[in-house]
Design a protein around this motif. Structure first.
Motif, PDB file in Angstrom:
ATOM      1  N   UNK A 154       0.825  -1.227  -0.172  1.00  0.00           N
ATOM      2  CA  UNK A 154      -0.026  -0.036  -0.001  1.00  0.00           C
ATOM      3  C   UNK A 154       0.756   1.137   0.003  1.00  0.00           C
ATOM      4  N   UNK A 155       1.843   1.192   0.922  1.00  0.00           N
ATOM      5  CA  UNK A 155       2.711   2.374   0.837  1.00  0.00           C
ATOM      6  C   UNK A 155       3.416   2.749  -0.353  1.00  0.00           C
ATOM      7  N   UNK A 156       3.871   1.905  -1.272  1.00  0.00           N
ATOM      8  CA  UNK A 156       4.476   1.905  -2.441  1.00  0.00           C
ATOM      9  C   UNK A 156       3.384   2.783  -3.522  1.00  0.00           C
ATOM     10  N   UNK A 157       2.283   1.827  -3.349  1.00  0.00           N
ATOM     11  CA  UNK A 157       1.243   2.557  -4.550  1.00  0.00           C
ATOM     12  C   UNK A 157       0.638   3.718  -4.132  1.00  0.00           C
ATOM     13  N   UNK A 158       0.626   4.232  -2.927  1.00  0.00           N
ATOM     14  CA  UNK A 158       0.018   5.471  -2.292  1.00  0.00           C
ATOM     15  C   UNK A 158       0.976   6.285  -2.585  1.00  0.00           C
ATOM     16  N   UNK A 159       2.509   6.074  -2.542  1.00  0.00           N
ATOM     17  CA  UNK A 159       3.352   7.142  -2.948  1.00  0.00           C
ATOM     18  C   UNK A 159       3.426   7.297  -4.481  1.00  0.00           C
ATOM     19  N   UNK A 160       3.310   6.298  -5.191  1.00  0.00           N
ATOM     20  CA  UNK A 160       3.335   6.497  -6.482  1.00  0.00           C
ATOM     21  C   UNK A 160       2.297   7.281  -6.964  1.00  0.00           C
ATOM     22  N   UNK A 161       0.947   7.090  -6.860  1.00  0.00           N
ATOM     23  CA  UNK A 161      -0.188   7.861  -7.161  1.00  0.00           C
ATOM     24  C   UNK A 161      -0.191   9.116  -6.550  1.00  0.00           C
ATOM     25  N   UNK A 162       0.476   9.446  -5.639  1.00  0.00           N
ATOM     26  CA  UNK A 162       0.241  10.984  -4.790  1.00  0.00           C
ATOM     27  C   UNK A 162       1.571  11.642  -5.407  1.00  0.00           C
ATOM     28  N   UNK A 163       2.809  11.087  -5.320  1.00  0.00           N
ATOM     29  CA  UNK A 163       3.872  11.663  -5.615  1.00  0.00           C
ATOM     30  C   UNK A 163       4.295  12.032  -7.066  1.00  0.00           C
ATOM     31  N   UNK A 164       4.012  10.738  -7.931  1.00  0.00           N
ATOM     32  CA  UNK A 164       4.283  10.642  -9.289  1.00  0.00           C
ATOM     33  C   UNK A 164       3.332  11.206 -10.269  1.00  0.00           C
ATOM     34  N   UNK A 165       1.971  10.682  -9.954  1.00  0.00           N
ATOM     35  CA  UNK A 165       0.716  11.115 -10.766  1.00  0.00           C
ATOM     36  C   UNK A 165      -0.056  12.438 -10.152  1.00  0.00           C
ATOM     37  N   UNK A 166       0.281  12.766  -8.894  1.00  0.00           N
ATOM     38  CA  UNK A 166      -0.364  13.877  -8.596  1.00  0.00           C
ATOM     39  C   UNK A 166      -1.887  13.730  -7.784  1.00  0.00           C
ATOM     40  N   UNK A 167      -2.108  12.486  -7.795  1.00  0.00           N
ATOM     41  CA  UNK A 167      -3.449  12.576  -6.947  1.00  0.00           C
ATOM     42  C   UNK A 167      -3.439  13.099  -5.568  1.00  0.00           C
ATOM     43  N   UNK A 168      -4.577  13.488  -5.246  1.00  0.00           N
ATOM     44  CA  UNK A 168      -4.863  14.002  -3.731  1.00  0.00           C
ATOM     45  C   UNK A 168      -5.085  13.200  -2.749  1.00  0.00           C
ATOM     46  N   UNK A 169      -4.652  12.999  -1.707  1.00  0.00           N
ATOM     47  CA  UNK A 169      -4.924  12.379  -0.467  1.00  0.00           C
ATOM     48  C   UNK A 169      -6.291  12.960  -0.021  1.00  0.00           C
ATOM     49  N   UNK A 170      -7.127  11.976   0.052  1.00  0.00           N
ATOM     50  CA  UNK A 170      -8.669  12.278   0.602  1.00  0.00           C
ATOM     51  C   UNK A 170      -8.892  11.193   1.868  1.00  0.00           C
ATOM     52  N   UNK A 171      -8.131  11.135   2.536  1.00  0.00           N
ATOM     53  CA  UNK A 171      -8.069  10.496   3.863  1.00  0.00           C
ATOM     54  C   UNK A 171      -8.128   9.045   3.922  1.00  0.00           C
ATOM     55  N   UNK A 172      -8.390   8.132   4.939  1.00  0.00           N
ATOM     56  CA  UNK A 172      -8.010   6.808   5.059  1.00  0.00           C
ATOM     57  C   UNK A 172      -9.159   6.282   6.023  1.00  0.00           C
ATOM     58  N   UNK A 173      -8.894   4.905   5.977  1.00  0.00           N
ATOM     59  CA  UNK A 173      -9.852   4.128   7.060  1.00  0.00           C
ATOM     60  C   UNK A 173      -9.083   3.048   7.570  1.00  0.00           C
ATOM     61  N   UNK A 174      -8.791   2.940   8.771  1.00  0.00           N
ATOM     62  CA  UNK A 174      -7.947   1.951   9.353  1.00  0.00           C
ATOM     63  C   UNK A 174      -8.610   0.787   9.604  1.00  0.00           C
ATOM     64  N   UNK A 175      -7.976  -0.395   8.926  1.00  0.00           N
ATOM     65  CA  UNK A 175      -8.489  -1.537   9.048  1.00  0.00           C
ATOM     66  C   UNK A 175      -8.276  -2.460  10.322  1.00  0.00           C
ATOM     67  N   UNK A 176      -9.193  -3.008  11.301  1.00  0.00           N
ATOM     68  CA  UNK A 176      -8.681  -3.587  12.194  1.00  0.00           C
ATOM     69  C   UNK A 176      -7.943  -4.908  12.000  1.00  0.00           C
TER      70      UNK A 176
END
Length: 294
Positions: A154-176
């Protein structure tokens, strides 16, 4: 940083095209789209030739996620950013672009193994959008809807989409999860005023269709209710009952598609004001409803 403007289309291989025709047109109310492959099923929602393209295959599997950019300059910026990240980029041929009803497109594989296509210049179909049930999809300036993808890291994919493609973080949901695994989150990402056009969820290394669900939005709660009635009468598996989400405020239900992943069908989605929005972590998926126990 390049700016993706919307989720343009999704292309999926399907093992049972006839089941999909019944599900898509007769039950869910997509309109008949158009395209060059006589064996493909083109699902239309607006003036685009097709937003969902289903092609016969041995198993149901996502083939490509198509993201739209404003123009050729934005497309060049995406290419540069992805190549600088060390990922090979291929320009689709004129024939391939024509098949997608776009002027120009590139393709690459993201760190999670999903084939991504980025394009500009969609070719419009100005004929009436005719659905059997009269529902109207909400796409103008917002795109198809959203896609939820399983990712091994997840961390690798999240950084790629936000830092490389410019997607905007719109929050999260913590999984138990057990404490020894550490915190695990579903990450929501936006590219326009729709709360999220992409969500990333840890896959645990499991193989599958490459899709958790796709969301489409209609402009009327009554159309959601009518679709829910049709799903029940025909006997499709309801993955989740009607409910309202806490993050994007969508009133929706989830139905299992013939491909084994879910279609979320909803209305009244939140439009984000980015000038004042703060990414938050929700602690419950929904205010009410969305019972997944079935």
């Amino acid at each position: 940083m390049p700016v993706i403007s919307s989720l343009g289309y999704v292309k999926v291989a399907v093992a049972d095209p006839q089941a999909w025709r019944t599900f898509a047109f007769d039950v869910m109310g997509f309109a008949q789209g158009s395209g060059p492959d006589p064996d493909a099923i083109y699902l239309r929602m607006d003036e685009r030739a097709a937003r969902l393209v289903l092609v016969p295959g041995a198993a149901d599997k996502v083939l490509a996620i198509g993201w739209e950019v404003r123009d050729y300059r934005a497309l060049a910026a995406v290419r540069d950013a992805v190549e600088q990240h060390g990922i090979a980029v291929t320009t689709l041929s004129l024939e391939e672009a024509d098949a997608r009803a776009v002027e120009e497109a590139i393709t690459f594989v993201d760190p999670a193994g999903t084939t991504v296509e980025v394009f500009h210049g969609p070719v419009l179909d100005h004929s009436p959008v005719v659905s059997q049930h009269g529902n109207r999809f909400v796409t103008d300036g917002l795109g198809l809807g959203h896609a939820v993808l399983p990712v091994p890291d997840l961390d690798v994919a999240f950084r790629f989409y936000t830092e490389v493609l410019g997607f905007l973080p719109r929050g999260a949901f913590r999984i138990p999860t057990p404490p020894e695994y550490g915190p695990m989150r579903v990450r929501f990402l936006g590219v326009n005023r729709r709360h999220h056009s992409l969500a990333l969820i840890p896959s645990g290394g499991k193989e599958g269709s490459g899709l958790v669900h796709i969301m489409v939005e209609v402009d009327s709660l009554d159309d959601v209710g009518r679709a829910l009635d049709r799903v029940g009468k025909v006997g499709y598996h309801l993955s989740s009952t009607l409910g309202r989400h806490t993050n994007d405020k969508m009133i929706s239900f989830y139905v299992r598609t013939p491909g084994g992943w879910d279609l979320e069908f909803g209305t009244e989605g939140l439009l984000v004001d980015e000038s004042s929005y703060t990414a938050e972590e929700i602690t419950a998926d929904s205010y009410w409803g969305h019972d997944w126990s079935r």
